[in-house]
Design an enzyme around this catalytic site. Structure first.
Site, PDB file in Angstrom:
ATOM      1  N   ASN A 254       1.114  -1.327  -0.121  1.00 52.61           N
ATOM      2  CA  ASN A 254      -0.042  -0.451   0.259  1.00 52.61           C
ATOM      3  C   ASN A 254       0.724   1.262  -0.399  1.00 52.61           C
ATOM      4  O   ASN A 254       1.426   1.351   1.503  1.00 52.61           O
ATOM      5  CB  ASN A 254      -0.923  -0.137   1.416  1.00 52.61           C
ATOM      6  CG  ASN A 254      -2.062   1.258   1.721  1.00 52.61           C
ATOM      7  OD1 ASN A 254      -1.664   1.911   0.503  1.00 52.61           O
ATOM      8  ND2 ASN A 254      -2.079   1.176   2.719  1.00 52.61           N
TER       9      ASN A 254
ATOM     10  N   ARG B 212      -2.956  -2.384  -3.867  1.00 55.03           N
ATOM     11  CA  ARG B 212      -4.000  -0.736  -3.307  1.00 55.03           C
ATOM     12  C   ARG B 212      -3.491  -0.024  -4.019  1.00 55.03           C
ATOM     13  O   ARG B 212      -2.883   0.855  -4.112  1.00 55.03           O
ATOM     14  CB  ARG B 212      -3.951  -1.079  -1.325  1.00 55.03           C
ATOM     15  CG  ARG B 212      -5.046   0.051  -1.069  1.00 55.03           C
ATOM     16  CD  ARG B 212      -5.104   1.575   0.105  1.00 55.03           C
ATOM     17  NE  ARG B 212      -6.308   1.765  -0.068  1.00 55.03           N
ATOM     18  CZ  ARG B 212      -6.325   2.983   0.647  1.00 55.03           C
ATOM     19  NH1 ARG B 212      -5.066   3.106   0.944  1.00 55.03           N
ATOM     20  NH2 ARG B 212      -7.047   3.440   0.358  1.00 55.03           N
TER      21      ARG B 212
ATOM     22  N   HIS C 243     -13.166   2.606   0.324  1.00 58.42           N
ATOM     23  CA  HIS C 243     -13.297   1.547   1.243  1.00 58.42           C
ATOM     24  C   HIS C 243     -13.321   0.636   1.160  1.00 58.42           C
ATOM     25  O   HIS C 243     -13.928  -0.858   1.685  1.00 58.42           O
ATOM     26  CB  HIS C 243     -13.570   1.963   2.495  1.00 58.42           C
ATOM     27  CG  HIS C 243     -12.831   3.308   3.586  1.00 58.42           C
ATOM     28  ND1 HIS C 243     -13.733   3.970   4.207  1.00 58.42           N
ATOM     29  CD2 HIS C 243     -12.268   3.962   3.666  1.00 58.42           C
ATOM     30  CE1 HIS C 243     -12.458   5.410   4.789  1.00 58.42           C
ATOM     31  NE2 HIS C 243     -11.997   4.759   4.067  1.00 58.42           N
TER      32      HIS C 243
ATOM     33  N   ARG D 204     -11.782  15.656   8.193  1.00 60.13           N
ATOM     34  CA  ARG D 204     -12.365  16.029   7.052  1.00 60.13           C
ATOM     35  C   ARG D 204     -14.507  16.338   7.582  1.00 60.13           C
ATOM     36  O   ARG D 204     -14.623  15.597   8.039  1.00 60.13           O
ATOM     37  CB  ARG D 204     -12.082  14.743   6.112  1.00 60.13           C
ATOM     38  CG  ARG D 204     -11.588  14.668   5.491  1.00 60.13           C
ATOM     39  CD  ARG D 204     -11.626  13.233   4.324  1.00 60.13           C
ATOM     40  NE  ARG D 204     -10.659  12.555   3.999  1.00 60.13           N
ATOM     41  CZ  ARG D 204     -10.184  11.141   3.628  1.00 60.13           C
ATOM     42  NH1 ARG D 204     -11.377  10.244   3.740  1.00 60.13           N
ATOM     43  NH2 ARG D 204      -8.732  10.566   4.774  1.00 60.13           N
TER      44      ARG D 204
ATOM     45  N   GLU E 217      -8.544  -5.128   5.162  1.00 62.48           N
ATOM     46  CA  GLU E 217      -8.370  -5.380   3.880  1.00 62.48           C
ATOM     47  C   GLU E 217      -7.292  -5.852   2.769  1.00 62.48           C
ATOM     48  O   GLU E 217      -7.083  -6.480   2.135  1.00 62.48           O
ATOM     49  CB  GLU E 217      -7.838  -3.932   3.795  1.00 62.48           C
ATOM     50  CG  GLU E 217      -9.122  -3.151   4.783  1.00 62.48           C
ATOM     51  CD  GLU E 217      -9.492  -1.214   4.539  1.00 62.48           C
ATOM     52  OE1 GLU E 217      -8.701  -1.484   5.570  1.00 62.48           O
ATOM     53  OE2 GLU E 217      -9.101  -0.962   3.585  1.00 62.48           O
TER      54      GLU E 217
END
Ligand code: ADP
Length: 412
Positions: free
Chosen positions: A9, A90, A179, A240, A384
């Site tokens: 990743n 990823r 996601h 955010r 993940e």
């Protein structure tokens, strides 16, 4: 010799990596390179025997970091009789180009480049990671696993914005969602936990970490999600804002003279829990501060859980009701306070919290946290990287049937 899948990743200044045994699906080791490209770059590898940190990496880019990591792992792999048979990457934005994971070829990379304007910070870093890994491991198949792919099953009614049609047709302005690997993993694991086919469940999955998103899953596929063109839309997150009136941009620009880049930066980095609390983006810190009477921290938690509950209830529309609500991610797996508040808001849907089960379900544990069985709320620890490893192994077998074991069913 046994084979292993390397999961990578690559961000702009970090590389997370892990090695998986594709047969047992066990994680053999993992690690993190941080501050890549700066004088303070470091690599930490977590072996079963303990962690090892490497510094003195000044001037090293992604390729140099990967070469150092593989060099370091070399001895361990020789000792343990392990070779790398495939690499899973990823990749953040696959736009409408990728509805599933893909073997990385030149055409694949070109398509990922075409998606870059939609994720200008993430995709170029991901591509740099792929190129660096291909240079260091040229003889094994590389596979791309996209954050957006799982949501490509959303119907038009869910993904279109009510904006001029040419924005969609010419510029790709639509909701994509993110996601995806986490929503995919926890939805399958939740169905397994309940002993029911995923296809029979109307499910909302809540991935709550520094970034947070919801997915509505019906007939086993994503039919709606809370993130949009970018990961800024939807829930209140660590830094955010989530949903807001787009008119705010022009208002702030007019009042302060700030340009779009600086306002966008504020919405991504100075908003959310941090903006409201003026204290921290970290749920643990905010919970502790709120318990000590910090009013802004308490307000941040209230806004976070209120928006979350409101959005979960909204997803009852595409699902036609909710049978299962899944909490995952650092906050979803650990913050029993958040879960309790959300389920309190959602009591009208039939959720009945089991306070004891909720309080003890933390740190990697999973299980039901409601007395009600339908709807039921569950905690499911996400993985993940395992989804990426599974897809890499599955697709590598189609590229290189001699090196992997295509007889074994490991598909996600
Ligand atoms: P990322 O999105 O960066 O992968 P994580 O999924 O690790 O992030 O989630 C990070 C969030 O999880 C932080 O807000 C952190 O405070 C929260 N978190 C982790 N452990 C706990 C805990 N024990 N209680 C409450 N919140 C927690």
């Amino acid at each position: 010799m046994s084979s292993a899948v390397l999961v990578l990743n690559c961000g702009s200044s970090s590389v997370k990596f892990a090695l998986y045994d594709p047969e047992s699906q066990e994680r053999l080791l993992n690690g993190l390179a941080e501050r890549v490209g700066t004088p303070n770059a470091s690599i930490t590898i977590k072996y079963a025997s303990g962690p090892r940190t490497i510094e003195d990496l000044a001037g090293t880019d992604h390729k140099g970091v990967l070469a150092t990591v593989l060099d370091e792992l070399g001895d361990w792999m020789t000792e343990n009789g392990v070779t790398i048979s495939s690499v899973g990457h990823r990749l953040v934005h696959g736009a409408e180009e990728f509805a599933e994971s893909a073997l990385i070829t030149e055409e694949t990379l070109d398509a990922v480049r075409r998606c870059s304007p939609l994720a200008p910070l993430h995709n170029p870093a991901n591509i740099a990671g792929v190129e660096a890994a291909q240079a260091v491991l040229p003889d094994v198949p590389h596979v791309g696993v996209f954050d957006t792919a799982f949501h490509q099953t959303m119907p038009q009614v869910a993904y279109r914005y009510a904006v001029p049609t040419e924005w969609y047709a010419d510029l790709g302005v639509r909701r994509y969602g993110f996601h995806g690997t986490s929503h995919l993993y926890v939805s399958g694991a939740a169905a397994d936990m309940l002993g029911k086919p995923l296809e029979d469940l109307k499910m909302v999955t809540a991935h709550l970490g520094n970034g947070s998103s919801l997915a509505a899953i019906r007939d086993g596929v994503s039919v709606d999600t809370s993130m949009g063109l970018t990961p800024l839309e939807g829930l209140v997150m660590g830094t955010r804002s989530g949903d807001l009136d787009p008119g705010i941009l022009a208002y702030i620009a007019g009042r302060t003279g700030a340009d779009v880049d600086s306002i966008t930066n504020d919405l991504n980095k100075r908003s959310g829990l941090l903006g409201l609390s003026e204290l921290s983006n970290d749920m643990r810190e905010l919970e502790a501060a709120a318990a000590d009477g910090h009013e802004q921290a308490a307000l941040a938690l209230e806004v976070f859980t209120y928006r979350l509950a409101k959005y979960i209830a909204a997803l009852a529309v595409p699902l036609g009701g909710i049978d299962v609500l899944v909490f995952t991610g650092g906050i979803g797996e650990n913050s029993h306070g958040t879960r309790a508040k959300v389920l309190d808001h959602l009591a009208f849907l039939g959720f009945e919290l089991d306070p004891e089960a909720n309080d003890r379900t933390i740190r990697g544990q999973g299980g039901p946290i409601t007395r009600s069985e339908r709807p039921v709320a569950l905690v499911v620890p996400t993985d993940e990287e395992l989804v990426i490893a599974r897809d890499a192994h599955r697709l590598a077998a189609t590229a290189n049937p001699d090196q992997t074991n295509p007889d074994k069913e490991v598909s996600a």
